[in-house]
Design a protein around this motif. Structure first.
Motif, PDB file in Angstrom:
ATOM      1  N   GLU A  16       1.315  36.021 -36.688  1.00 53.53           N
ATOM      2  CA  GLU A  16       0.702  36.524 -35.464  1.00 53.53           C
ATOM      3  C   GLU A  16       0.497  35.366 -34.484  1.00 53.53           C
ATOM      4  OE1 GLU A  16      -0.476  39.449 -34.039  1.00 53.53           O
ATOM      5  OE2 GLU A  16       0.765  40.438 -35.544  1.00 53.53           O
ATOM      6  N   ARG A  46       1.614  36.245 -42.484  1.00 57.17           N
ATOM      7  CA  ARG A  46       1.208  37.573 -42.933  1.00 57.17           C
ATOM      8  C   ARG A  46       2.428  38.290 -43.517  1.00 57.17           C
ATOM      9  NH1 ARG A  46      -2.598  40.678 -38.521  1.00 57.17           N
ATOM     10  NH2 ARG A  46      -4.047  38.965 -38.015  1.00 57.17           N
ATOM     11  N   PRO A  72      -1.231  39.261 -29.381  1.00 59.83           N
ATOM     12  CA  PRO A  72      -2.282  40.095 -29.970  1.00 59.83           C
ATOM     13  C   PRO A  72      -2.839  41.111 -28.988  1.00 59.83           C
ATOM     14  CG  PRO A  72      -3.106  37.891 -29.503  1.00 59.83           C
ATOM     15  CD  PRO A  72      -1.629  37.852 -29.279  1.00 59.83           C
ATOM     16  N   GLU A  95       9.256  38.311 -32.550  1.00 65.13           N
ATOM     17  CA  GLU A  95       8.347  37.958 -33.640  1.00 65.13           C
ATOM     18  C   GLU A  95       8.780  36.633 -34.270  1.00 65.13           C
ATOM     19  OE1 GLU A  95       5.768  39.821 -34.406  1.00 65.13           O
ATOM     20  OE2 GLU A  95       6.232  41.860 -33.717  1.00 65.13           O
ATOM     21  N   GLU A 153      -2.036  32.200 -34.807  1.00 63.88           N
ATOM     22  CA  GLU A 153      -2.440  32.014 -36.199  1.00 63.88           C
ATOM     23  C   GLU A 153      -1.475  31.047 -36.885  1.00 63.88           C
ATOM     24  OE1 GLU A 153      -2.739  35.700 -38.244  1.00 63.88           O
ATOM     25  OE2 GLU A 153      -4.299  36.518 -36.934  1.00 63.88           O
ATOM     26  N   THR A 155       5.299  45.179 -38.164  1.00 63.26           N
ATOM     27  CA  THR A 155       4.187  44.390 -37.649  1.00 63.26           C
ATOM     28  C   THR A 155       3.276  45.350 -36.878  1.00 63.26           C
ATOM     29  OG1 THR A 155       5.095  43.866 -35.466  1.00 63.26           O
ATOM     30  CG2 THR A 155       5.871  42.535 -37.328  1.00 63.26           C
TER      31      THR A 155
END
Length: 660
Positions: A168, A175, A301, A156, A171, A204
């Motif tokens: 993400e 977040r 994703p 991550e 993006e 997540t």
């Protein structure tokens, strides 16, 4: 370790693959090579995490910590003989779990379950409700660790300035991870009321973010974990209930009940009174769209899991034609399984020994099952010791330094008996060969962390020694057969010098039992106590035969923290031996590695150790009503005070005397 290998070789997947585990199912010829080829065709996305191999997460020695022990050392053997090969028409089932046995009274507790409506079950519990090992009137059963890979790690991207914020893929905005509060009540001692530990778990979409304990050297990266059991099985499936399983009348219906279990990775074998036998792997296995789970994948994703496999979709068999079935933590998936089951499994040596003992047309008796549980033949030595001998014979110039080793290996029958010198010499040469091959390629920290886990490297090394070449040899500066043999000779000289320093200058007096013993201790740690206090507290050193590669398993750390330490302290060994003959209505043949009472100075703290350690020792747990009453020492009746228990009758718990 797989990620560390990728980083060591700067993302060179082909080179790193040469050091990855070689997972072999002896019942599926070519399975190791087929899996290697499949891996080479896979896309293994790589991102450098700058792993710190000295981080505390590795634990002392990487293999001696409780997490590493449970993950890479726990194991077992189990097998079932079909009635048409036992001679009685009824099945025979055997199980010997391999766990850390050093703290008395041991991990297992014998249990008898007898109900007023006719259920009779005798077996052993290991801290969970129900019996994983034992028998009923109609059924015998046993279990081993299955090694199914049910979790994945994801890389991550996190905000170094704001804990709990991540990005993400694709993006630009940050977040905030979902957070939940976990409160853990800690019991106090004496008048201390205890306290509450609060843990904030951040997640997540893939799973919880893991604390790295300094493992990851990049502040902008973290690992998240998805585990099929916690994320899926425990929320979508009913929990397994032991009672329907224990009430099964035959092997097929028992397996059908077992197939409902998905909270653990296990291999069950069962046999019934009519002679039928069966085996089934149990897990909640991700059906991965990409990858095999061995290395962390960059977060995406797109969910890499298409669903899950469980129950009858997992490896197993019912009434195989060869008349027996069994497992030894080895790779159980067939070559045509079609997807990764696990990329780490126990080396195949113990299962190969099973096959050599049980294949054919000879009767498979209860006595054979008992002898097999005590068997210390070493199939890895059968494969490598002749290779070592030939290498030693080809260099007369070093004959004086290697002659004793060659003679000991030549006279050795490949059984790891405590009185033999052969296993001592073989294991020391193997240790030196391994270090000489892996340290130049991987560096000292990574090499030693990898060698601490036999499941990761042992099959790979054995194959490489018989087929010299490729990155393992090239990176160590070893060329071809001549270079391999020269390395073996140099490793032998090093090994013999070390053995002479630790065990004396006369190899004829060397004994395997002088180098490996299990140190037992009671509930009160007895280390440091001397004289008369040690034994009542349970402290003793017990000499045992066997090794990590034998059916009668005795496994310590392959690499000692102190290279001049003479004793290899055994941690994982046979913690329980159970043999169930469904033609015998009186008893279960069983013995524990310790006792049944966890109190210092109590006679049942360690009263089974001598029987367990004796190659001819035998114990019994009584099954028939007549034998239980005949051997009952005391009885305690528990009467419910309120109808909340819904008890239809008082429960009687009997304390059974050890066999006399």
């Amino acid at each position: 370790i797989a990620q560390a290998l990728m980083e060591r070789f700067d993302g060179d997947e082909v080179t790193a693959e040469a050091f990855f585990p070689r997972v072999v199912n002896p019942d599926a010829p070519g399975s190791g090579q087929a899996r290697d080829a499949a891996r080479a065709r896979e896309s293994r996305p790589y991102e450098n995490l700058s792993l710190d191999l000295t981080a505390p997460v590795w634990g002392p020695g990487f293999g001696s910590g409780p997490l590493m022990n449970s993950a890479t050392s726990a194991g077992s053997n189990n097998w079932a003989f079909a009635g048409d090969r036992t001679g009685s028409g009824a099945a025979v089932v055997a199980n010997d779990p391999h766990l850390d046995i050093r703290r008395l009274p041991g991990p297992w507790h014998p249990v008898g379950l007898f109900t007023t409506d006719g259920l009779r079950a005798v077996g052993a519990s290991v801290g969970v409700p129900g019996l994983y090992v034992g028998r009923t009137d109609r059924l015998g059963f046993g279990v081993t660790v299955g090694y199914a890979d049910t979790l994945d790690l994801y890389i991550e991207t996190v905000d170094p300035e704001r804990p709990g914020f991540y990005r993400e893929p694709g993006e630009s905005a940050w977040r905030e991870a979902t957070a939940r509060r976990e409160e853990i009540r800690v019991k106090g001692l004496g008048d201390d009321p205890g306290w509450t530990e609060t843990l904030i778990v951040r997640e997540t979409p893939r799973g919880p973010l893991l604390p790295d304990f300094g493992l990851i050297g990049r502040a902008d990266r973290a690992l998240s974990l998805r585990w099929s059991v916690a994320a899926d099985a425990m929320t979508t499936r009913p929990h397994f209930r032991f009672e329907p399983f224990l009430r099964a009348n035959d092997a097929a219906s028992a397996i059908a009940e077992i197939e409902r279990l998905g909270e653990a990775s296990l291999n069950f074998v069962v046999g019934d009174a009519s002679g039928s036998i069966a085996r089934r792997a149990i897990a909640f296995l991700p059906d991965r769209a990409e990858g095999d789970g061995l290395t962390p994948r960059p977060a995406s994703p797109d969910d890499a899991w298409r669903g899950f496999l469980s129950g009858a979709a997992l490896p197993g068999e019912i009434d195989p034609t060869r008349g027996w079935t069994g497992t030894a933590n080895h790779a159980v998936a067939s070559a045509d399984f079609g997807r990764p089951f696990s990329d780490i499994a126990a080396p195949s040596w113990r299962y190969r020994r099973m096959a050599s003992l049980f294949d054919g047309d000879a009767p498979l008796t209860t006595r054979l099952a008992e002898r097999a549980q005590r068997d210390v033949a070493n199939p890895l030595a059968e494969r490598l010791a002749p290779l070592f001998q030939r290498a030693l014979a080809q260099d007369p110039e070093r004959l004086l330094e290697t002659q004793a080793a060659a003679e000991i290996l030549g006279a050795w029958d490949r059984f790891d008996e405590a009185d033999a010198a052969g296993p001592l010499v073989f294991q020391e040469i193997l240790r030196s060969v391994s270090l000489r091959l892996y340290r130049p390629s991987l560096g000292k920290p990574l090499a030693e962390r990898m060698l601490a886990q036999r499941a990761f490297w042992q099959e790979r090394l054995a194959h490489a020694l018989w087929n010299p070449g490729g990155p393992i040899f090239e990176r160590a500066g070893v060329e071809g057969v001549a270079g391999r043999d020269a390395l073996i000779r140099a490793a032998t000289v090093e090994a013999m010098r070390r053995l002479e320093r630790l065990h004396g200058g006369d190899p004829r007096r060397w004994r395997w039992g002088d180098a490996q013993r299990v140190a037992l201790s009671g509930p009160i740690p007895a280390e440091g106590y001397l004289g008369l206090l040690s034994r009542p507290l349970g402290a003793r050193l017990v000499e045992i035969s066997g090794s990590a590669e034998t059916l009668d398993r005795a496994q310590g750390d392959f690499l000692r923290a102190d290279p001049d330490q003479k004793l290899e302290q055994i941690s994982n060994a046979t913690s329980l031996r159970v043999v169930v003959d469904l033609a015998d209505d009186e008893k279960v043949r069983a013995v524990l590695s310790g006792g049944v009472v966890g109190r210092s100075f109590h006679p049942h703290l360690d009263d089974q150790v001598s029987t367990w350690a004796d190659p001819d020792g035998r114990g019994f747990w009584w099954f028939s009503e007549e034998k239980i009453l005949e051997n009952t020492v005391s009885e305690l009746t528990l009467e419910p005070e309120a109808p909340l228990l819904q008890a239809s009758a008082p429960s009687a718990l009997s304390t059974l005397a050890p066999p006399r």
